[in-house]
Design an enzyme around this catalytic site. Structure first.
Site, PDB file in Angstrom:
ATOM      1  N   LYS A 279       7.887   2.282 -14.863  1.00  0.00           N
ATOM      2  CA  LYS A 279       7.550   3.513 -15.595  1.00  0.00           C
ATOM      3  C   LYS A 279       7.263   3.178 -17.054  1.00  0.00           C
ATOM      4  CE  LYS A 279      10.455   6.736 -12.927  1.00  0.00           C
ATOM      5  NZ  LYS A 279       9.405   7.632 -12.421  1.00  0.00           N
ATOM      6  N   ARG A 353      12.085   8.746  -1.476  1.00  0.00           N
ATOM      7  CA  ARG A 353      11.822   9.054  -0.062  1.00  0.00           C
ATOM      8  C   ARG A 353      12.284   7.924   0.859  1.00  0.00           C
ATOM      9  NH1 ARG A 353       5.682   9.965  -1.612  1.00  0.00           N
ATOM     10  NH2 ARG A 353       6.753  10.358  -3.575  1.00  0.00           N
TER      11      ARG A 353
HETATM   12  N1  BES Z   1      12.465  10.014  -9.892  1.00  0.00           N
HETATM   13  C1  BES Z   1      11.062  10.173  -9.895  1.00  0.00           C
HETATM   14  C2  BES Z   1      10.613  11.627  -9.980  1.00  0.00           C
HETATM   15  C3  BES Z   1      10.945  12.380 -11.225  1.00  0.00           C
HETATM   16  C4  BES Z   1       9.999  12.553 -12.190  1.00  0.00           C
HETATM   17  C5  BES Z   1      12.172  12.981 -11.392  1.00  0.00           C
HETATM   18  C6  BES Z   1      10.298  13.288 -13.317  1.00  0.00           C
HETATM   19  C7  BES Z   1      12.475  13.705 -12.521  1.00  0.00           C
HETATM   20  C8  BES Z   1      11.518  13.861 -13.485  1.00  0.00           C
HETATM   21  C9  BES Z   1      10.464   9.582  -8.624  1.00  0.00           C
HETATM   22  O1  BES Z   1      11.141   8.534  -8.058  1.00  0.00           O
HETATM   23  C10 BES Z   1       9.094   9.104  -8.969  1.00  0.00           C
HETATM   24  O2  BES Z   1       8.985   8.251  -9.784  1.00  0.00           O
HETATM   25  N2  BES Z   1       8.106   9.688  -8.341  1.00  0.00           N
HETATM   26  C11 BES Z   1       6.753   9.363  -8.594  1.00  0.00           C
HETATM   27  C12 BES Z   1       6.047   9.225  -7.276  1.00  0.00           C
HETATM   28  C13 BES Z   1       4.666   8.658  -7.374  1.00  0.00           C
HETATM   29  C14 BES Z   1       4.719   7.206  -7.740  1.00  0.00           C
HETATM   30  C15 BES Z   1       3.986   8.831  -6.052  1.00  0.00           C
HETATM   31  C16 BES Z   1       6.133  10.488  -9.415  1.00  0.00           C
HETATM   32  O3  BES Z   1       6.423  11.635  -9.137  1.00  0.00           O
HETATM   33  O4  BES Z   1       5.402  10.179 -10.333  1.00  0.00           O
HETATM   34 ZN    ZN Z   2      10.570   6.639  -8.881  1.00  0.00          ZN
END
Ligand code: BES
Ligand code: ZN
Ligand code: ZN
Length: 506
Positions: A279, A353
Site C-alpha cells: 500500500k 477474502r
Molecule cells: N483492508 C483493506 C480494505 C480497507 C480499505 C479497509 C480501506 C479499510 C479502509 C483490504 O485488504 C484491501 O486492501 N482491499 C483492496 C482490494 C483490492 C486490492 C482488490 C482494496 O479495497 O483496495
Molecule cells: Zn489488503
C-alpha cells in the site's frame, strides 16, 4: 462510570448539577420540572418562552440555583422535537450529557428521568441511554500521559425517578446498556491498539482469558494444525510475516440443546501493509484496524455471554499480519483452501477474502443456522457507501432481513449491495478455480462473490465494515478512532433471534 437508578425528590437532590432533558416543543407541564421551575422563580420557563434556550438535540444550558433547591446548578439538555425522537437520539443526548459533565470536572451528577415524556418502551429507552453515556466517556489512553489536572472522571451518574414502580425495568435496561457499552469499549481498545501489541498470538491470549472469565470454550489453532487442515488462505497470507498466524475459536454455550447455532466470523488482519502489492504510505497506519471484524466478534460474544443468551454462538477469528517479506506470497501464486478450491493471487492486498474463505469452510463443521462475517474488506465499499453504513451481501433473504432489522434497532445500519450472478464472471481465472480480484469495478461485490464460493452450505451474510469501523472524527458517543461497529448489531440480532419464527434449513 457507575449508573445508579434511584427514587428521590428533585428539590432535595443535593447534586453539583441536576440534569433535565427537555423536548424542543415542550411545555413545562411535568411535575418535577414545574416544581423546580417554580422554586427557581420561573427562570426555566422564561428561558424557553424567550427562546433563549431552544432544546435542539444535544443543546445544553447551565443555570445556577442560588440555593433555591438542594442542587447547586441545573443543566437542561435538548432532545429535539418529540415527534422526531429516536433511540439513537437518546444515545446522543446521553452521550453529550455525560461528556459535558465530565469535562466540567463533575464527578457525580443526577439526571431527572421522570421529567421526560418517554416515547419508546422503557427497556429500550434506558438501554440506549446507558449505552450513549458510557460510550461517550470512552477514551484510548493506554499510551498517553495525562497530567493529573486533566484527568476528569465522571464517576457516578444517578438516574432519578419519583416512583418505585419503574425501577426494576430501568435497572435491567441500564445493565444491558452497560454490558453492550463495555463490550464496544473492549472492541475499540483492541482496534486502537498498535499492531505490535496485538499480534495474532496476543489476540489469542485475549480470547483465552476472555473464555476463562465468561465460561466459554476457546481453541487456538497454530501452524501445525492449520497446515493439517490445509488452510492455504490463512497460511498464504501469513507467509510474509514473522508473526505466526492463529485461528481463534470462541464457543459460547457449546452444549446448548435444541438451540440454534450462530457462527460469527471476523477478519483478523492485525496489520495490512498490502503484502508484496504494498500500500502507499499515506494512512497506512490505519491498517492496524484491519482486525476490526475479529474485534467486533470478540466484543459481541463477550456481551452475549454476560447476557446469557440461550443460543450457541461461535466466533471464528482467522488472525495474521499481511506483510511483504522474502517468503511472502507473490502475485501470480496459486493457493489451495481447506475446501480444495484453488485461487490465483492477482493482488496480495486482497488478503481478507483469503483468510475468510478458510473460516467459512470451517464454519460448516457446526452445521449452523446462520453465518455472519464482518470484515474491513474493501476500499470499494467505502467509495460506494461512505462511512455511515455497512455494506451487506448474502445468500439468504430471511437472514438479510434479520440483520437489516437489527441494524435499524441498534443504529448500526446496513445497506444491501447486489450479489448477482453476473458479477461472478469477474473473478474467473484461467489457471485456477477463481482469482482474488475482480477488476476495478464493483470491488465490494466481487469480494463478496469470492466469499460466496465458500459459503454455499448455510444461510450467510457478509458485512463489509471498511467504511464504518473507523471514525475520522468523534460524535456524541464516538471518538476519533475505532467505532466498535458490529458489536451492537450482532448483540441485537441474537436478542431478536427467537422472535422470528422462521427456521433455516442447511
Ligand atoms: N483492508 C483493506 C480494505 C480497507 C480499505 C479497509 C480501506 C479499510 C479502509 C483490504 O485488504 C484491501 O486492501 N482491499 C483492496 C482490494 C483490492 C486490492 C482488490 C482494496 O479495497 O483496495
Ligand atoms: Zn489488503
Ligand atoms: Zn485488509
Amino acid at each position: 462510570m457507575k449508573i445508579n437508578v434511584k427514587v428521590g425528590t428533585v428539590e432535595k437532590e443535593a447534586a453539583e448539577i441536576l440534569v433535565f432533558h427537555v423536548f424542543e416543543d415542550m411545555k413545562i407541564t411535568n411535575e418535577s420540572l414545574a416544581r423546580c421551575n417554580k422554586a427557581l422563580h420561573n427562570s426555566i420557563s422564561e428561558l424557553i418562552k424567550k427562546k433563549e434556550f431552544i432544546a435542539r438535540l444535544s443543546k445544553t444550558i447551565v443555570l445556577p440555583t442560588y440555593g433555591k433547591i438542594s442542587a447547586k446548578r441545573i443543566m437542561l439538555v435538548g432532545l429535539g422535537k418529540k415527534k422526531d425522537v429516536t433511540l439513537d437520539k437518546i444515545r446522543q443526548a446521553a452521550g453529550t450529557t455525560a461528556s459535558i459533565l465530565r469535562d466540567m470536572g463533575i464527578s457525580e451528577s443526577t439526571c431527572v428521568m421522570d421529567s421526560i415524556d418517554i416515547t419508546a418502551p422503557l427497556s429500550e429507552w434506558f438501554q440506549a441511554y446507558a449505552e450513549g453515556a458510557r460510550l461517550a466517556l470512552y477514551k484510548f489512553q493506554r499510551y498517553k500521559y495525562i497530567p493529573p489536572e486533566e484527568r476528569h472522571e465522571l464517576k457516578v451518574l444517578n438516574l432519578l425517578f419519583s416512583q418505585k414502580d419503574v425501577l426494576t425495568t430501568v435497572r435491567v435496561a441500564v445493565t444491558c446498556g452497560e454490558i453492550i457499552a463495555d463490550a464496544v469499549s473492549f472492541t475499540r481498545d483492541l482496534i486502537n491498539t498498535p499492531s505490535r501489541d496485538k499480534t495474532p498470538a496476543i489476540l489469542a491470549d485475549y480470547a483465552v482469558k476472555m473464555a476463562k472469565e465468561y465460561s466459554m470454550q476457546c481453541k487456538v489453532m497454530s501452524l501445525p494444525e492449520l497446515k493439517k487442515l490445509g488452510m492455504g488462505g490463512l497460511l498464504g497470507v501469513a507467509q510474509g510475516s514473522v508473526q505466526p498466524p492463529k485461528f481463534i475459536i470462541l464457543d459460547y454455550n457449546a452444549r446448548a440443546k435444541n438451540q440454534d447455532t450462530l457462527v460469527f466470523i471476523g477478519k483478523g488482519i492485525t496489520f495490512d501493509s498490502g503484502g508484496i502489492c504494498l500500500k502507499q504510505a499515506k494512512d497506512m497506519d490505519l491498517m492496524k484496524s484491519d482486525m476490526s471484524g475479529a474485534a467486533a466478534v470478540m466484543g459481541a460474544i463477550m456481551a452475549l455471554s454476560k447476557m446469557k443468551v440461550p443460543q450457541r454462538i461461535i466466533g471464528l477469528m482467522p488472525c495474521t499480519e499481511n506483510m511483504p517479506g522474502g517468503s511472502a506470497m507473490k502475485p501470480g501464486d496459486i493457493i489451495k483452501f481447506s475446501s480444495g478450491k484453488t485461487a490465483e493471487i492477482a493482488n496480495t492486498d486482497a488478503e481478507g477474502r483469503l483468510i475468510l474463505a478458510d473460516a467459512l469452510v470451517y464454519a460448516e463443521n457446526y452445521r449452523p443456522q446462520a453465518v455472519i462475517d464482518l470484515a474491513t474488506l474493501t476500499g470499494s465499499c467505502v467509495v460506494a457507501l461512505g462511512t455511515v453504513v455497512t455494506g451487506m451481501m448474502g445468500n439468504n433473504e430471511a437472514l438479510k432481513k434479520r440483520v437489516q432489522i437489527a441494524g435499524e434497532k441498534s443504529w448500526e445500519r446496513v445497506w444491501e449491495l447486489p450479489l448477482w450472478e453476473e458479477y461472478q464472471e469477474q473473478i474467473k481465472s484461467d489457471i485456477a478455480d477463481i482469482k482474488n480480484v475482480g477488476g476495478p469495478h464493483g470491488g465490494a461485490i466481487t469480494a463478496a462473490c469470492f466469499l460466496s464460493k465458500f459459503a454455499e452450505k448455510y444461510p450467510w451474510v457478509h458485512l463489509d465494515i471498511a467504511g464504518t469501523a473507523w471514525c475520522e472524527k468523534g460524535g456524541a458517543y464516538t471518538q476519533k478512532g475505532a467505532s466498535g461497529v458490529g458489536v451492537r448489531l450482532l448483540v441485537q440480532l441474537v436478542r431478536n433471534w427467537a422472535k422470528f419464527p422462521e427456521k433455516h434449513s442447511l
